[in-house]
Design a protein around this motif. Structure first.
Motif, PDB file in Angstrom:
ATOM      1  N   ALA A  43      16.661  -5.217  23.810  1.00 35.90           N
ATOM      2  CA  ALA A  43      15.360  -4.540  23.835  1.00 35.90           C
ATOM      3  C   ALA A  43      15.447  -3.177  23.147  1.00 35.90           C
ATOM      4  O   ALA A  43      14.550  -2.794  22.396  1.00 35.90           O
ATOM      5  CB  ALA A  43      14.877  -4.380  25.269  1.00 35.90           C
ATOM      6  N   ARG A  44      16.546  -2.458  23.370  1.00 38.71           N
ATOM      7  CA  ARG A  44      16.722  -1.152  22.725  1.00 38.71           C
ATOM      8  C   ARG A  44      16.786  -1.293  21.208  1.00 38.71           C
ATOM      9  O   ARG A  44      16.155  -0.528  20.473  1.00 38.71           O
ATOM     10  CB  ARG A  44      17.984  -0.463  23.235  1.00 38.71           C
ATOM     11  CG  ARG A  44      18.144   0.968  22.696  1.00 38.71           C
ATOM     12  CD  ARG A  44      19.510   1.552  23.000  1.00 38.71           C
ATOM     13  NE  ARG A  44      20.586   0.867  22.313  1.00 38.71           N
ATOM     14  CZ  ARG A  44      20.878   1.009  21.010  1.00 38.71           C
ATOM     15  NH1 ARG A  44      20.141   1.811  20.252  1.00 38.71           N
ATOM     16  NH2 ARG A  44      21.879   0.356  20.461  1.00 38.71           N
ATOM     17  N   LEU A  45      17.520  -2.287  20.737  1.00 33.22           N
ATOM     18  CA  LEU A  45      17.626  -2.511  19.298  1.00 33.22           C
ATOM     19  C   LEU A  45      16.276  -2.875  18.687  1.00 33.22           C
ATOM     20  O   LEU A  45      15.930  -2.399  17.598  1.00 33.22           O
ATOM     21  CB  LEU A  45      18.656  -3.602  19.003  1.00 33.22           C
ATOM     22  CG  LEU A  45      20.109  -3.234  19.300  1.00 33.22           C
ATOM     23  CD1 LEU A  45      21.012  -4.459  19.161  1.00 33.22           C
ATOM     24  CD2 LEU A  45      20.577  -2.104  18.399  1.00 33.22           C
ATOM     25  N   ARG A  46      15.515  -3.694  19.381  1.00 30.86           N
ATOM     26  CA  ARG A  46      14.165  -4.040  18.892  1.00 30.86           C
ATOM     27  C   ARG A  46      13.276  -2.809  18.834  1.00 30.86           C
ATOM     28  O   ARG A  46      12.550  -2.599  17.868  1.00 30.86           O
ATOM     29  CB  ARG A  46      13.520  -5.086  19.800  1.00 30.86           C
ATOM     30  CG  ARG A  46      14.010  -6.472  19.587  1.00 30.86           C
ATOM     31  CD  ARG A  46      13.169  -7.410  20.417  1.00 30.86           C
ATOM     32  NE  ARG A  46      13.714  -8.740  20.369  1.00 30.86           N
ATOM     33  CZ  ARG A  46      13.562  -9.650  21.318  1.00 30.86           C
ATOM     34  NH1 ARG A  46      12.884  -9.353  22.407  1.00 30.86           N
ATOM     35  NH2 ARG A  46      14.074 -10.838  21.188  1.00 30.86           N
ATOM     36  N   ASN A  47      13.326  -2.001  19.880  1.00 31.09           N
ATOM     37  CA  ASN A  47      12.509  -0.784  19.903  1.00 31.09           C
ATOM     38  C   ASN A  47      12.901   0.165  18.778  1.00 31.09           C
ATOM     39  O   ASN A  47      12.031   0.757  18.133  1.00 31.09           O
ATOM     40  CB  ASN A  47      12.627  -0.080  21.257  1.00 31.09           C
ATOM     41  CG  ASN A  47      11.910  -0.812  22.360  1.00 31.09           C
ATOM     42  OD1 ASN A  47      11.041  -1.640  22.102  1.00 31.09           O
ATOM     43  ND2 ASN A  47      12.289  -0.530  23.596  1.00 31.09           N
ATOM     44  N   ASP A  48      14.193   0.308  18.542  1.00 29.51           N
ATOM     45  CA  ASP A  48      14.657   1.162  17.449  1.00 29.51           C
ATOM     46  C   ASP A  48      14.148   0.650  16.103  1.00 29.51           C
ATOM     47  O   ASP A  48      13.718   1.432  15.253  1.00 29.51           O
ATOM     48  CB  ASP A  48      16.187   1.239  17.424  1.00 29.51           C
ATOM     49  CG  ASP A  48      16.750   2.046  18.588  1.00 29.51           C
ATOM     50  OD1 ASP A  48      15.975   2.720  19.300  1.00 29.51           O
ATOM     51  OD2 ASP A  48      17.986   1.988  18.789  1.00 29.51           O
ATOM     52  N   ALA A  49      14.178  -0.672  15.917  1.00 35.68           N
ATOM     53  CA  ALA A  49      13.696  -1.259  14.660  1.00 35.68           C
ATOM     54  C   ALA A  49      12.200  -1.023  14.493  1.00 35.68           C
ATOM     55  O   ALA A  49      11.734  -0.691  13.403  1.00 35.68           O
ATOM     56  CB  ALA A  49      14.018  -2.744  14.618  1.00 35.68           C
ATOM     57  N   TRP A  50      11.454  -1.198  15.565  1.00 40.59           N
ATOM     58  CA  TRP A  50      10.004  -0.967  15.498  1.00 40.59           C
ATOM     59  C   TRP A  50       9.705   0.508  15.227  1.00 40.59           C
ATOM     60  O   TRP A  50       8.795   0.837  14.468  1.00 40.59           O
ATOM     61  CB  TRP A  50       9.322  -1.438  16.771  1.00 40.59           C
ATOM     62  CG  TRP A  50       9.308  -2.924  16.934  1.00 40.59           C
ATOM     63  CD1 TRP A  50       9.353  -3.876  15.954  1.00 40.59           C
ATOM     64  CD2 TRP A  50       9.270  -3.635  18.162  1.00 40.59           C
ATOM     65  NE1 TRP A  50       9.334  -5.130  16.493  1.00 40.59           N
ATOM     66  CE2 TRP A  50       9.283  -5.019  17.862  1.00 40.59           C
ATOM     67  CE3 TRP A  50       9.248  -3.261  19.493  1.00 40.59           C
ATOM     68  CZ2 TRP A  50       9.249  -6.008  18.832  1.00 40.59           C
ATOM     69  CZ3 TRP A  50       9.206  -4.261  20.457  1.00 40.59           C
ATOM     70  CH2 TRP A  50       9.216  -5.606  20.127  1.00 40.59           C
ATOM     71  N   ASP A  51      10.459   1.403  15.869  1.00 45.59           N
ATOM     72  CA  ASP A  51      10.268   2.828  15.623  1.00 45.59           C
ATOM     73  C   ASP A  51      10.553   3.170  14.161  1.00 45.59           C
ATOM     74  O   ASP A  51       9.848   3.984  13.554  1.00 45.59           O
ATOM     75  CB  ASP A  51      11.164   3.660  16.533  1.00 45.59           C
ATOM     76  CG  ASP A  51      10.696   3.662  17.972  1.00 45.59           C
ATOM     77  OD1 ASP A  51       9.536   3.263  18.241  1.00 45.59           O
ATOM     78  OD2 ASP A  51      11.513   4.032  18.860  1.00 45.59           O
ATOM     79  N   ALA A  52      11.591   2.560  13.597  1.00 51.16           N
ATOM     80  CA  ALA A  52      11.920   2.804  12.194  1.00 51.16           C
ATOM     81  C   ALA A  52      10.798   2.315  11.277  1.00 51.16           C
ATOM     82  O   ALA A  52      10.492   2.961  10.264  1.00 51.16           O
ATOM     83  CB  ALA A  52      13.231   2.122  11.841  1.00 51.16           C
ATOM     84  N   GLN A  53      10.171   1.208  11.619  1.00 54.81           N
ATOM     85  CA  GLN A  53       9.042   0.708  10.834  1.00 54.81           C
ATOM     86  C   GLN A  53       7.870   1.674  10.902  1.00 54.81           C
ATOM     87  O   GLN A  53       7.162   1.879   9.916  1.00 54.81           O
ATOM     88  CB  GLN A  53       8.601  -0.670  11.311  1.00 54.81           C
ATOM     89  CG  GLN A  53       9.528  -1.784  10.945  1.00 54.81           C
ATOM     90  CD  GLN A  53       9.062  -3.130  11.479  1.00 54.81           C
ATOM     91  OE1 GLN A  53       8.078  -3.215  12.211  1.00 54.81           O
ATOM     92  NE2 GLN A  53       9.777  -4.176  11.132  1.00 54.81           N
ATOM     93  N   ASP A  54       7.659   2.254  12.075  1.00 56.61           N
ATOM     94  CA  ASP A  54       6.567   3.215  12.247  1.00 56.61           C
ATOM     95  C   ASP A  54       6.783   4.456  11.396  1.00 56.61           C
ATOM     96  O   ASP A  54       5.831   5.107  10.960  1.00 56.61           O
ATOM     97  CB  ASP A  54       6.414   3.622  13.703  1.00 56.61           C
ATOM     98  CG  ASP A  54       5.868   2.513  14.580  1.00 56.61           C
ATOM     99  OD1 ASP A  54       5.297   1.548  14.029  1.00 56.61           O
ATOM    100  OD2 ASP A  54       6.002   2.627  15.814  1.00 56.61           O
ATOM    101  N   ASP A  55       8.061   4.810  11.163  1.00 60.95           N
ATOM    102  CA  ASP A  55       8.377   6.004  10.374  1.00 60.95           C
ATOM    103  C   ASP A  55       8.146   5.799   8.879  1.00 60.95           C
ATOM    104  O   ASP A  55       8.068   6.758   8.132  1.00 60.95           O
ATOM    105  CB  ASP A  55       9.842   6.410  10.601  1.00 60.95           C
ATOM    106  CG  ASP A  55      10.071   6.931  12.010  1.00 60.95           C
ATOM    107  OD1 ASP A  55       9.072   7.310  12.672  1.00 60.95           O
ATOM    108  OD2 ASP A  55      11.232   6.967  12.457  1.00 60.95           O
ATOM    109  N   ASP A  56       8.060   4.538   8.461  1.00 64.29           N
ATOM    110  CA  ASP A  56       7.851   4.241   7.018  1.00 64.29           C
ATOM    111  C   ASP A  56       6.459   4.544   6.565  1.00 64.29           C
ATOM    112  O   ASP A  56       5.511   4.629   7.172  1.00 64.29           O
ATOM    113  CB  ASP A  56       8.187   2.770   6.725  1.00 64.29           C
ATOM    114  CG  ASP A  56       9.664   2.481   6.847  1.00 64.29           C
ATOM    115  OD1 ASP A  56      10.454   3.444   6.822  1.00 64.29           O
ATOM    116  OD2 ASP A  56      10.023   1.310   6.992  1.00 64.29           O
TER     117      ASP A  56
END
Length: 56
Positions: A43-56
């Motif tokens: 879940a943490r890895l998924r959240n980190d990936a989603w957060d990174a997408q939001d930063d784009d």
């Protein structure tokens, strides 16, 4: 019929077999104990990936 699937009990911080905890404290189902034990990291890895997408 028994529930052979695994879940991660957030309140207890451990993997459990079957729906022995409340739904609001349960992540899963997972096919194995190891998968359930890795639930928070996944879940943490998924959240980190989603957060990174939001930063784009």
């Amino acid at each position: 019929m028994s529930d052979e699937q695994w879940y991660y009990d957030i309140a207890e911080g451990r993997a459990v077999q079957g729906k022995v905890t409340n739904w609001d404290n349960r992540m899963g189902p997972y096919g194995s104990r190891a998968e359930a034990e890795a639930a928070l990291e996944k879940a943490r890895l998924r959240n980190d990936a989603w957060d990174a997408q939001d930063d784009d």
